[in-house]
Scaffold this active site. Structure first.
Site, PDB file in Angstrom:
ATOM      1  N   CYS A 178      -5.867  23.642   5.110  1.00  0.00           N
ATOM      2  CA  CYS A 178      -5.480  22.231   5.175  1.00  0.00           C
ATOM      3  C   CYS A 178      -4.403  22.087   6.242  1.00  0.00           C
ATOM      4  O   CYS A 178      -3.492  22.907   6.305  1.00  0.00           O
ATOM      5  CB  CYS A 178      -4.942  21.786   3.819  1.00  0.00           C
ATOM      6  SG  CYS A 178      -4.353  20.085   3.805  1.00  0.00           S
ATOM      7  N   HIS A 220     -12.801  17.916   0.092  1.00  0.00           N
ATOM      8  CA  HIS A 220     -11.402  18.194   0.436  1.00  0.00           C
ATOM      9  C   HIS A 220     -10.683  16.909   0.857  1.00  0.00           C
ATOM     10  O   HIS A 220      -9.557  16.636   0.403  1.00  0.00           O
ATOM     11  CB  HIS A 220     -11.364  19.246   1.558  1.00  0.00           C
ATOM     12  CG  HIS A 220      -9.999  19.598   2.045  1.00  0.00           C
ATOM     13  ND1 HIS A 220      -9.406  20.818   1.803  1.00  0.00           N
ATOM     14  CD2 HIS A 220      -9.096  18.891   2.778  1.00  0.00           C
ATOM     15  CE1 HIS A 220      -8.199  20.842   2.348  1.00  0.00           C
ATOM     16  NE2 HIS A 220      -7.985  19.683   2.959  1.00  0.00           N
ATOM     17  N   GLU A 221     -11.319  16.122   1.712  1.00  0.00           N
ATOM     18  CA  GLU A 221     -10.665  14.910   2.227  1.00  0.00           C
ATOM     19  C   GLU A 221     -10.561  13.824   1.153  1.00  0.00           C
ATOM     20  O   GLU A 221      -9.545  13.126   1.071  1.00  0.00           O
ATOM     21  CB  GLU A 221     -11.396  14.376   3.462  1.00  0.00           C
ATOM     22  CG  GLU A 221     -11.494  15.356   4.637  1.00  0.00           C
ATOM     23  CD  GLU A 221     -10.173  16.001   5.045  1.00  0.00           C
ATOM     24  OE1 GLU A 221      -9.113  15.393   4.802  1.00  0.00           O
ATOM     25  OE2 GLU A 221     -10.200  17.133   5.577  1.00  0.00           O
ATOM     26  N   HIS A 224      -7.644  14.359  -1.020  1.00  0.00           N
ATOM     27  CA  HIS A 224      -6.376  13.868  -0.462  1.00  0.00           C
ATOM     28  C   HIS A 224      -6.103  12.436  -0.900  1.00  0.00           C
ATOM     29  O   HIS A 224      -4.959  12.063  -1.160  1.00  0.00           O
ATOM     30  CB  HIS A 224      -6.417  13.911   1.068  1.00  0.00           C
ATOM     31  CG  HIS A 224      -6.004  15.226   1.662  1.00  0.00           C
ATOM     32  ND1 HIS A 224      -4.759  15.773   1.458  1.00  0.00           N
ATOM     33  CD2 HIS A 224      -6.663  16.092   2.466  1.00  0.00           C
ATOM     34  CE1 HIS A 224      -4.675  16.926   2.118  1.00  0.00           C
ATOM     35  NE2 HIS A 224      -5.817  17.154   2.731  1.00  0.00           N
TER      36      HIS A 224
HETATM   37 ZN   LIG Z   1      -6.262  18.803   3.907  1.00  0.00          ZN
END
Ligand SMILES: [Zn+2]
Ligand SMILES: [Zn+2]
Lengths: 259, 259
Positions: A178, A220-221, A224
């Site tokens: 990340c 993953h995004e 966030h």
């Molecule tokens: Zn990230």
């Protein structure tokens, strides 16, 4: 040139782990604001920051203006790394040309956190993600690796208000990193098949059916936007520096690959 | 000077997260070997490495000769951080004077891992910890912080085959770091009162009754001997860069301090 002009050329910093903005729930982008100069500028900045890193994905909270530059108040932790501690307090010489240094001189008061200015920063935590993966990036990795990861190039995707759904129960365990956690990687289990719906940068509905590596990036995004970092989901015994990436897994770790 | 002489002056590197030696169970030091040149040299090296870092504690596995310098084989993970990836493959220019660079040219074959040489390395994972905390180190931290942490100076301690027992159920949550995880910190809950028995560097039995910060350090270092890093025990949402150490905790995190 005036400082105003100078600032226009400066890309936002990537917010690093520990900044509370990375743990906030992002808000939806309103349909009416999508065409605004502000949102379009954020999208353009996100694309530039992602490509400059370089990375294959970025979420809006990662360019939220970091409070860290301006607040050194409470409990510092312990050492080891008194060296680092000192660096934290003194401006780093190599960054001397960076305009944010001016801001570093001042501290934000605790009372100020509720202020309009800081709230505006929090307001920037909107649901936007960008991602792309290129032939060139993929060419840096060994073939057998990208094959195992089911990693294929895809063009730039800008997704506002993404909603992610798994399309199967198949999962895979691979290392990921990340941009907000420099220099480290860990193995994270992710779904292999997902569908993401949302809006493109012009407000038009889009739907992406993704699998393999692209599905991992999307998860993953989207995490966030929910205030979740991969360290919240990683198999902690696999956490390692980039330099140590290819070392064997510790005893008892599940094997990498499709589960 | 010959390379042999040169090497004598070189301190062992600190092993970084991801190296399997950090996840191995260390073995006991045999009473007969305590007086040996080898064990005494390891202890001296550990003290020097800890002080050079500088840090307040170190466990023997942290100076186990890292395999990482010699093995770049399997699955690389993704980036983001293609930049870092490239650095990993090319020797870093700033480290050009470091004798370990000679070793970096060669790769360890997978079959070689079971070899005598590598087994000797694993054999180095013996139960030794060193720790000390000084007035000077403590003076770098704010008074109210060190008071809350119950952090007081203590002289160098070298403990072989430490056995740790909690002496009460009182715990505290504070940030800690590790020389094997550069640049980051996280909040970890630790017992406030512990007793550690073991041997000193001359083979004499010792017993330390520790509380507060010293108890934390002892738990952290004894964990290393069991192959456990603080990332295996941390509250993941508190994980952060040193630069972000003083930022507020994310919503939902337990408060720092005595529980
Ligand atoms: Zn990230
Ligand atoms: Zn440590």
């Amino acid at each position: 040139p005036g400082l105003g002009e100078k600032k226009k050329m400066v890309l936002p910093d990537i917010v690093k782990a520990g900044d509370p903005v990375l743990h906030e729930q992002a808000r939806e982008v309103e349909v009416e604001e999508i065409g605004s100069e502000r949102i379009q500028k954020i999208i353009d900045d996100m694309i530039k920051v992602m490509r400059k890193a370089p990375g294959v994905g970025l979420a809006a909270p990662q360019i939220g203006i970091p409070l860290r530059k301006r607040k050194f108040v409470h409990m510092a932790g312990w050492f080891p790394g008194l060296g680092e501690k000192k660096k934290m307090v003194l401006p780093d010489i190599v960054k001397a040309g960076d305009p944010v240094l001016h801001e570093q001189a001042r501290e934000v008061e605790v009372e100020e956190i509720g202020s309009e200015r800081i709230q505006k920063i929090i307001d920037d935590m909107i649901k936007i993600i960008v991602l792309e993966d290129t032939k060139e990036y993929i060419s840096y990795a060994p073939k057998e690796e990208t094959k195992a990861q089911d990693r294929k190039p895809f063009d730039l995707l800008v997704i506002l208000n993404p909603k992610l759904k798994k399309k199967s129960n198949r999962t895979a365990l691979f290392f990921e990193g990340c941009l907000s956690v420099d220099g480290f990687r860990a193995a994270v289990e992710r779904y292999l098949d997902v569908e993401v719906t949302g809006l493109d940068r012009y407000g038009q509905p889009i739907k992406i059916d993704a699998s393999g590596w692209q599905a991992r990036i999307l998860q993953h995004e989207c995490d966030h936007l929910d205030g979740t970092l991969y360290v919240d989901k990683m198999i902690s015994k696999t956490f390692r520096t980039v330099e140590n990436l290819d070392l064997p897994l510790a005893d008892g770790c599940p094997k990498l690959g499709v589960r």
